[in-house]
Design a protein around this motif. Structure first.
Motif, short mmCIF file in Angstrom:
data_model
loop_
_atom_site.label_atom_id
_atom_site.label_comp_id
_atom_site.label_asym_id
_atom_site.label_seq_id
_atom_site.Cartn_x
_atom_site.Cartn_y
_atom_site.Cartn_z
N LYS A 182 0.84 -1.21 0.00
CA LYS A 182 0.00 0.00 0.00
C LYS A 182 0.87 1.26 0.00
O LYS A 182 0.64 2.19 -0.79
CB LYS A 182 -0.93 0.00 1.22
N LEU A 185 2.74 1.66 -3.43
CA LEU A 185 1.82 2.04 -4.50
C LEU A 185 1.37 3.48 -4.37
O LEU A 185 1.25 4.21 -5.36
CB LEU A 185 0.61 1.10 -4.51
N GLU A 186 1.10 3.91 -3.12
CA GLU A 186 0.68 5.30 -2.89
C GLU A 186 1.77 6.30 -3.29
O GLU A 186 1.47 7.38 -3.81
CB GLU A 186 0.31 5.50 -1.41
N GLY A 188 3.98 5.72 -5.57
CA GLY A 188 4.33 5.52 -6.96
C GLY A 188 5.73 4.95 -7.15
O GLY A 188 6.34 5.07 -8.22
N ALA A 241 -3.86 -2.93 -4.62
CA ALA A 241 -4.01 -1.77 -5.51
C ALA A 241 -5.48 -1.55 -5.89
O ALA A 241 -5.98 -0.42 -5.86
CB ALA A 241 -3.16 -1.96 -6.76
N TRP A 244 -7.66 -0.10 -2.87
CA TRP A 244 -7.47 1.33 -2.59
C TRP A 244 -7.41 2.17 -3.87
O TRP A 244 -7.09 3.36 -3.81
CB TRP A 244 -6.23 1.54 -1.73
N GLN A 245 -7.70 1.54 -5.01
CA GLN A 245 -7.73 2.23 -6.31
C GLN A 245 -6.42 2.98 -6.56
O GLN A 245 -6.39 4.18 -6.83
CB GLN A 245 -8.93 3.19 -6.37
N LEU A 246 -5.33 2.23 -6.48
CA LEU A 246 -4.00 2.79 -6.63
C LEU A 246 -3.40 2.40 -7.99
O LEU A 246 -3.66 1.31 -8.50
CB LEU A 246 -3.08 2.30 -5.50
N ASN A 247 -2.60 3.30 -8.54
CA ASN A 247 -1.95 3.08 -9.84
C ASN A 247 -0.90 1.98 -9.73
O ASN A 247 -0.05 2.01 -8.84
CB ASN A 247 -1.31 4.40 -10.30
N GLN A 248 -0.94 1.03 -10.67
CA GLN A 248 -0.01 -0.10 -10.65
C GLN A 248 1.10 0.00 -11.70
O GLN A 248 1.80 -0.98 -11.96
CB GLN A 248 -0.77 -1.41 -10.87
#
Length: 301
Positions: A182, A185-186, A188, A241, A244-248
């Motif tokens: 988490k 990913l947050e 980037g 990802a 939490w709708q995070l960019n992968q």
């Protein structure tokens, strides 16, 4: 009310056991660890410093508090560090357990010991409790040796094996895979994740509850405790990802071999949970349910 002494109470599982006991008031708790107490609530239980590498210290603390059960969560769990520092791993993961066995035998104390899926080679997971251990790392070997010593003892014992524990507490001195994924990913950050290892990650709350159920029900023998969802490590990161709708875009899938880690890891572990569900009344969360609880705890900090 039964009195439980917990080793490693400053760790993730230790703190979750403390939380559960304070919520239910079902047991009298003696929390023990090296150094100062890191749990944010200081009332409602007793804290005592205890060094599991010091047999006299262990005997004195146990004699003073006279617990009915000891839940042994303290261990050296970094797989590569265990490989590099084998003598220390032996002392922490085997010798310390033998000290606890001796104390439990002498004082008729139930011993609940935490073990791991890394006792298996990962060639034929998921495993039930009767599966034959075949470790591929020194960490796994130390945990097998501890299990063998416990099984040969005369105390009332429970071995709880678990897999890839995740969760969050107010003072996280060490990360775990969900927190790591988490955070990375947050930010980037570019991260490499293996796509050829499979696990059933375990919510720390589920594991804490299982440990207390083992005491409550006077369980004996080996129990497998994990989450109920099997996934590759790469899929785990994807599910974090997605939740939490995070960019992968920074995630790269790689093979285990390309990491050049000091210690080998089992390929596919996972557990058959039927015995724990039947005997203990264990009810594991799904991975997404675990992430939901994790998210609520982050927001309430």
């Amino acid at each position: 009310m039964k009195k439980i002494l917990v080793t490693g109470s400053n760790g993730l599982l230790g703190q979750k056991i403390t939380e559960q006991i304070l919520q239910t008031r079902q047991f009298d708790l003696i929390a023990t660890s090296r150094g100062a107490n890191r749990f944010p609530v200081q009332e409602g239980y007793t804290y005592a410093e205890m060094d599991i590498l010091d047999p006299l210290n262990v005997r004195n603390v146990v004699h003073h508090y006279q617990p009915d059960a000891i839940i042994h969560t303290a261990a050296m769990t970094n797989v590569d560090t265990c490989e590099a520092q084998q003598d220390l791993a032996n002392r922490l993961n085997v010798d310390a357990v033998k000290t606890l066995i001796s104390v439990c035998e002498k004082n008729q104390i139930q011993l609940v010991h935490l073990s791991t899926d890394f006792i298996f080679d990962g060639a034929s997971g998921p495993y039930d409790e009767a599966a034959e251990p075949s470790p591929v790392s020194h960490y796994g070997l130390t945990k097998v040796r501890a299990e063998e010593a416990i099984a040969a003892s005369s105390c009332d014992w429970v071995i709880i094996r678990t897999i890839l524990v995740y969760g969050i507490v107010s003072d996280m001195s060490r990360s775990n895979i969900v927190l790591w994924a988490k955070n990375a990913l947050e930010k980037g950050d570019p991260i490499n994740v293996v796509n050829d290892q499979w696990r059933m990650p375990t919510l720390a709350e589920d594991l804490a509850i299982a440990c207390l159920l083992a005491v409550e029900k006077k369980a004996q023998g080996i129990y497998h405790i994990s989450g109920k969802d099997m996934m590759s490590v790469a899929e785990l990161v994807t599910r974090v990802a997605d939740y939490w709708q995070l960019n992968q875009s920074g995630v790269t899938e790689i093979s285990s071999a390309s990491l050049n880690q000091k210690a080998r890891r089992p390929v596919k572990t996972g557990f058959v949970l039927d015995k724990a569900i039947k005997d203990l009344g264990y009810v594991p969360h799904s991975f997404e349910e675990g992430l939901e609880l994790f998210d609520k705890q982050i927001k309430s900090r």
